[in-house]
Every structure is written in structure tokens, then in C-alpha cells.
Scaffold this motif. Sequence first.
Motif, mmCIF file in Angstrom:
data_model
loop_
_atom_site.group_PDB
_atom_site.id
_atom_site.type_symbol
_atom_site.label_atom_id
_atom_site.label_comp_id
_atom_site.label_asym_id
_atom_site.label_seq_id
_atom_site.Cartn_x
_atom_site.Cartn_y
_atom_site.Cartn_z
ATOM 1 N N ASN A 210 -2.118 6.828 -8.795
ATOM 2 C CA ASN A 210 -1.535 5.498 -8.577
ATOM 3 C C ASN A 210 -2.096 4.943 -7.267
ATOM 4 O OD1 ASN A 210 -0.063 3.262 -7.922
ATOM 5 N ND2 ASN A 210 1.913 4.109 -8.590
ATOM 6 N N GLU A 211 -3.157 4.166 -7.361
ATOM 7 C CA GLU A 211 -3.844 3.684 -6.157
ATOM 8 C C GLU A 211 -3.012 2.676 -5.377
ATOM 9 O OE1 GLU A 211 -8.209 4.176 -8.191
ATOM 10 O OE2 GLU A 211 -8.135 3.498 -6.100
ATOM 11 N N GLY A 212 -1.899 2.263 -5.963
ATOM 12 C CA GLY A 212 -0.971 1.392 -5.223
ATOM 13 C C GLY A 212 -0.393 2.121 -4.018
ATOM 14 N N ASN A 213 -0.456 3.461 -4.081
ATOM 15 C CA ASN A 213 0.061 4.260 -2.945
ATOM 16 C C ASN A 213 -1.029 4.599 -1.939
ATOM 17 O OD1 ASN A 213 2.675 4.444 -4.064
ATOM 18 N ND2 ASN A 213 2.069 6.160 -5.377
ATOM 19 N N TYR A 214 -2.237 4.031 -2.111
ATOM 20 C CA TYR A 214 -3.396 4.471 -1.315
ATOM 21 C C TYR A 214 -3.079 4.579 0.174
ATOM 22 C CZ TYR A 214 -8.096 4.760 0.655
ATOM 23 O OH TYR A 214 -9.204 5.177 1.355
ATOM 24 N N LEU A 215 -2.474 3.558 0.728
ATOM 25 C CA LEU A 215 -2.243 3.540 2.188
ATOM 26 C C LEU A 215 -1.261 4.634 2.608
ATOM 27 C CD1 LEU A 215 -2.096 -0.336 2.836
ATOM 28 C CD2 LEU A 215 -4.029 1.252 3.188
ATOM 29 N N LYS A 216 -0.503 5.177 1.628
ATOM 30 C CA LYS A 216 0.498 6.210 1.978
ATOM 31 C C LYS A 216 -0.038 7.629 1.749
ATOM 32 C CE LYS A 216 4.127 3.119 0.216
ATOM 33 N NZ LYS A 216 4.656 2.745 -1.126
ATOM 34 N N PHE A 217 -1.270 7.708 1.214
ATOM 35 C CA PHE A 217 -1.819 9.031 0.897
ATOM 36 C C PHE A 217 -2.272 9.758 2.161
ATOM 37 C CE2 PHE A 217 -1.142 8.702 -3.353
ATOM 38 C CZ PHE A 217 -2.024 7.962 -4.122
ATOM 39 N N PRO A 218 -2.287 11.081 2.135
ATOM 40 C CA PRO A 218 -2.918 11.846 3.217
ATOM 41 C C PRO A 218 -4.428 11.583 3.219
ATOM 42 C CG PRO A 218 -2.188 13.323 1.444
ATOM 43 C CD PRO A 218 -1.697 11.957 1.096
ATOM 44 N N GLN A 219 -5.043 11.821 4.358
ATOM 45 C CA GLN A 219 -6.458 11.499 4.567
ATOM 46 C C GLN A 219 -7.357 12.138 3.498
ATOM 47 O OE1 GLN A 219 -7.028 9.160 6.626
ATOM 48 N NE2 GLN A 219 -9.217 9.173 6.141
ATOM 49 N N TYR A 220 -7.086 13.413 3.156
ATOM 50 C CA TYR A 220 -8.020 14.102 2.224
ATOM 51 C C TYR A 220 -8.027 13.461 0.854
ATOM 52 C CZ TYR A 220 -4.313 16.758 -0.226
ATOM 53 O OH TYR A 220 -3.226 17.129 -0.994
ATOM 54 N N ILE A 221 -6.882 12.838 0.475
ATOM 55 C CA ILE A 221 -6.824 12.157 -0.834
ATOM 56 C C ILE A 221 -7.587 10.832 -0.751
ATOM 57 C CG2 ILE A 221 -5.275 10.994 -2.477
ATOM 58 C CD1 ILE A 221 -5.144 14.006 -2.786
ATOM 59 N N LYS A 222 -7.409 10.144 0.365
ATOM 60 C CA LYS A 222 -8.160 8.880 0.542
ATOM 61 C C LYS A 222 -9.658 9.161 0.479
ATOM 62 C CE LYS A 222 -4.744 6.510 3.496
ATOM 63 N NZ LYS A 222 -4.435 6.069 4.875
ATOM 64 N N GLN A 223 -10.080 10.260 1.139
ATOM 65 C CA GLN A 223 -11.509 10.616 1.140
ATOM 66 C C GLN A 223 -11.986 10.944 -0.278
ATOM 67 O OE1 GLN A 223 -11.686 13.828 3.954
ATOM 68 N NE2 GLN A 223 -12.205 12.471 5.673
ATOM 69 N N TYR A 224 -11.112 11.644 -1.042
ATOM 70 C CA TYR A 224 -11.527 12.001 -2.397
ATOM 71 C C TYR A 224 -11.666 10.740 -3.260
ATOM 72 C CZ TYR A 224 -11.896 13.820 -7.066
ATOM 73 O OH TYR A 224 -12.348 14.059 -8.341
ATOM 74 N N ILE A 225 -10.740 9.801 -3.111
ATOM 75 C CA ILE A 225 -10.814 8.565 -3.906
ATOM 76 C C ILE A 225 -12.085 7.795 -3.556
ATOM 77 C CG2 ILE A 225 -9.727 6.305 -4.271
ATOM 78 C CD1 ILE A 225 -6.995 7.758 -3.957
ATOM 79 N N LYS A 226 -12.421 7.746 -2.278
ATOM 80 C CA LYS A 226 -13.667 7.082 -1.862
ATOM 81 C C LYS A 226 -14.879 7.804 -2.455
ATOM 82 C CE LYS A 226 -12.019 3.698 0.228
ATOM 83 N NZ LYS A 226 -11.810 2.784 -0.940
ATOM 84 N N TYR A 227 -14.793 9.149 -2.474
ATOM 85 C CA TYR A 227 -15.880 9.964 -3.068
ATOM 86 C C TYR A 227 -16.056 9.579 -4.543
ATOM 87 C CZ TYR A 227 -17.947 14.073 -5.345
ATOM 88 O OH TYR A 227 -18.723 14.898 -6.137
ATOM 89 N N CYS A 228 -14.959 9.416 -5.255
ATOM 90 C CA CYS A 228 -15.028 9.071 -6.696
ATOM 91 C C CYS A 228 -15.682 7.707 -6.902
ATOM 92 C CB CYS A 228 -13.618 9.029 -7.286
ATOM 93 S SG CYS A 228 -12.817 10.631 -7.368
ATOM 94 N N GLN A 229 -15.534 6.837 -5.898
ATOM 95 C CA GLN A 229 -16.008 5.447 -6.065
ATOM 96 C C GLN A 229 -17.450 5.252 -5.602
ATOM 97 O OE1 GLN A 229 -12.890 3.624 -3.748
ATOM 98 N NE2 GLN A 229 -11.453 3.512 -5.483
ATOM 99 N N GLN A 230 -18.000 6.308 -4.920
ATOM 100 C CA GLN A 230 -19.378 6.171 -4.412
ATOM 101 C C GLN A 230 -20.398 6.367 -5.533
ATOM 102 O OE1 GLN A 230 -19.121 9.225 -1.520
ATOM 103 N NE2 GLN A 230 -18.515 7.870 0.165
ATOM 104 N N GLU A 231 -21.515 5.600 -5.424
ATOM 105 C CA GLU A 231 -22.621 5.767 -6.396
ATOM 106 C C GLU A 231 -23.262 7.144 -6.205
ATOM 107 O OE1 GLU A 231 -22.774 1.825 -8.148
ATOM 108 O OE2 GLU A 231 -23.980 3.616 -8.563
#
Length: 348
Positions: A210-231
Amino acid sequence: MTFKTLGQFIIEKQADFPYAKGELSRLLRDIGIAAKIINREVNKAGLADLLGEYGAQNIQGEAQKKLDVYADEQFIEALSRGCECCYIASEEHENGIDLSKLNTANRGKYLVCIDPLDGSSNIDLNVSVGTIFSIYRRKDSDVPIRPEEVLQCGIEQVAAGYVIYGSSTMLVYTTGKGVNGFTLDPSIGEFCLSHPDMTIPETGRTYSVNEGNYLKFPQYIKQYIKYCQQEDERTSRPYTSRYIGSMVADIHRTLVIGGVFLYPETSNYPEGKLRLLYECNPMAFIIEQAGGRAVTGVNRILELKPQHLHQRIPIVIGSRTMVDKVCEFYIQESDQTSSEVSGYTFSG
Ligand code: AHG
Ligand code: MN
Ligand code: MN
């Protein structure tokens, strides 16, 4: 083409259980019966005045939907009558239910943890919902049942499964010897073996959170989501994001096509939102049996010792290599060596 029914399959596999003289088979049958009754109501919820709020809250402080309560009643009724299960821990009740008090003939040897209806927020939207169940065996059935008996580690489960009331209604379960999926054939009222020996792809292209919670996630989850979005053509990124908001539907998709489902700890759910006993443990058992992994961030879910009935935990579950990747970010962030992290060894 004739399909093997759930009942025929269970009897065929009964030989896998030296100690079970049919009890577990009958318990799975009882769950199937309740699921068929609930399916009938889910399919016509709008016509059967079963949509909307029930007008009360459950122990979680969440507004109960009419179908939450209806489903809960059906499972209690079926398990109480079937006499194989002696105790139910349900999402819809603060305390467990001793079925021998409802039916003095009940000498059941099994304990069931259940989420009678998962994905309730989606019921009125005609989006897939489900049931999740976990089955344990009593350690000593000669003494009166004690509530703490149900607080067993996930590795002690003798069976676990879910029902998904979707475009078709499926029952998917494991008894520790692989995962098998059955589709309900409404014309004969039987669950029929449609997905034998289900395995989860080693990797996938879908991340589910649920990316609506992005700002509330711990750093490692934010990094993983960014990893998923990178080319990155080599790792077929960017991945696709899919989030239905019913754990059963999100996990079923993950099992069938691969991927990773995450419900991490957030500031409003510091322990995570999903419940260990009747959501995370059964799904972890199923996904591990299908060849995947299930962790809290890095610790194996099935090894956690439950502290109370409605304990919540963070969950990262799905294809092995994708769960491994999330754990890499976790370990980098917590600057631990993998040896300090219990229960988790990276796949080769
Ligand atoms: P339940 O309907 O049994 O309370 O479970 C709802 C859960 C789960 O199905 C889903 O993955 C999660 O809630 C969705 O939560 P958010 O709406 O916070 O994303
Ligand atoms: Mn749920
Ligand atoms: Mn529920």
C-alpha cells in the motif's frame, strides 16, 4: 474430463498422516462445507442484505461487516458440529472459543485459527475477499483446553489454507506436503482439484504494497520500493505494482505468477497490521511449502512464538529471490551481519 474432488483427494492423501485416523480429513471437509455456504452468500451479498456494516466493532476496533459476522458464525457452526476441532481463535472474537462448551460431545484434537472473511473493506465493491485458516494439533487432549495452547509457532501447523471468493471460488491448502488448489464447481457443489502441486516462481515482476503508507515506511522498505521502480533490463525492472487490499487476493496472485507482498511496520501500525495467528502464519506455511519465503523484515515468520491471539507483525512474503532482496536492504540498514539475523539464510 472428470476432476478429483477435495474429499477424494483428502482421503487419497490420508496415508500421509500416520496418527490421523481421518480426523484431519474430516476437519478439512468441515471447513470446505462452511466455505461453500459463505460462497453462496458472497455471490449474492447485494441481494441478501449482507452488504454494509454490521453495526458493531470487533476486538481490533474495526467496524464489522455483516459478512464478517456471517462467515464467522458459519465456521463456528461447521467446526462445532464436526467435532474434530475443540477450540477456535477467530479474528472476530477477543478470546478463543472452547467448542466443547458449545457441544459436549466435542472431543476434537485440533485447534483452528481463522480469519473468517479477509478483505472486508472490499466486500461492498465486489472485489475478491477470502477466508484464511491455520490448524494445530493439541499436545495433550486428555486435559481441559487452555487458551495458550493455540499460541504455537507457525512451524507446528499441521495444515493451513485459504479460500478466495473471486471470479471463481478456490480453496488452496497445505498439510506440509506441498500446496494444492481446488476450484468450486457450483454445478455439483464440490471443490475439484484444479491446481495440483502449486509452486511459486523463484522470482517475479510484481511488488504489492500500500504505497499510500510510503512516508510512514521504514527506510529499508522505501529503498526497496525505489529499487523496484528503477530501470534495469537485467533484472526486468521496473516491476509492476499491484495492490488489491485483500491479503488473500494479493497472496494468491503472488503464488500463481510470483512477486512479493509487503505489509511493513508503519507509524500507525508500529507492529505491522496483519495478524500472526490467522493471516501471516497460514500464508507463510503455504508460501514456504510452494518454495517461497515469508519474513517479518528478516526473521522467518514460522519461527516466531506468538505472544497473544491478535498479535500483529510486519510481513514480507513471496518469491524467494525477491524476499531475499528486501532482506538485503533490511540488513544494510540495520548494519547487521546476516549471521546475527536469526532464521534467515540467503538463497544461493
Ligand atoms: P480483514 O478484512 O480480515 O481485516 O483484513 C484486511 C487486511 C488484509 O486483507 C489486507 O492485506 C490489508 O488489510 C489491507 O490493509 P490496508 O487497507 O491498510 O492496505
Ligand atoms: Mn484479514
Ligand atoms: Mn477478517
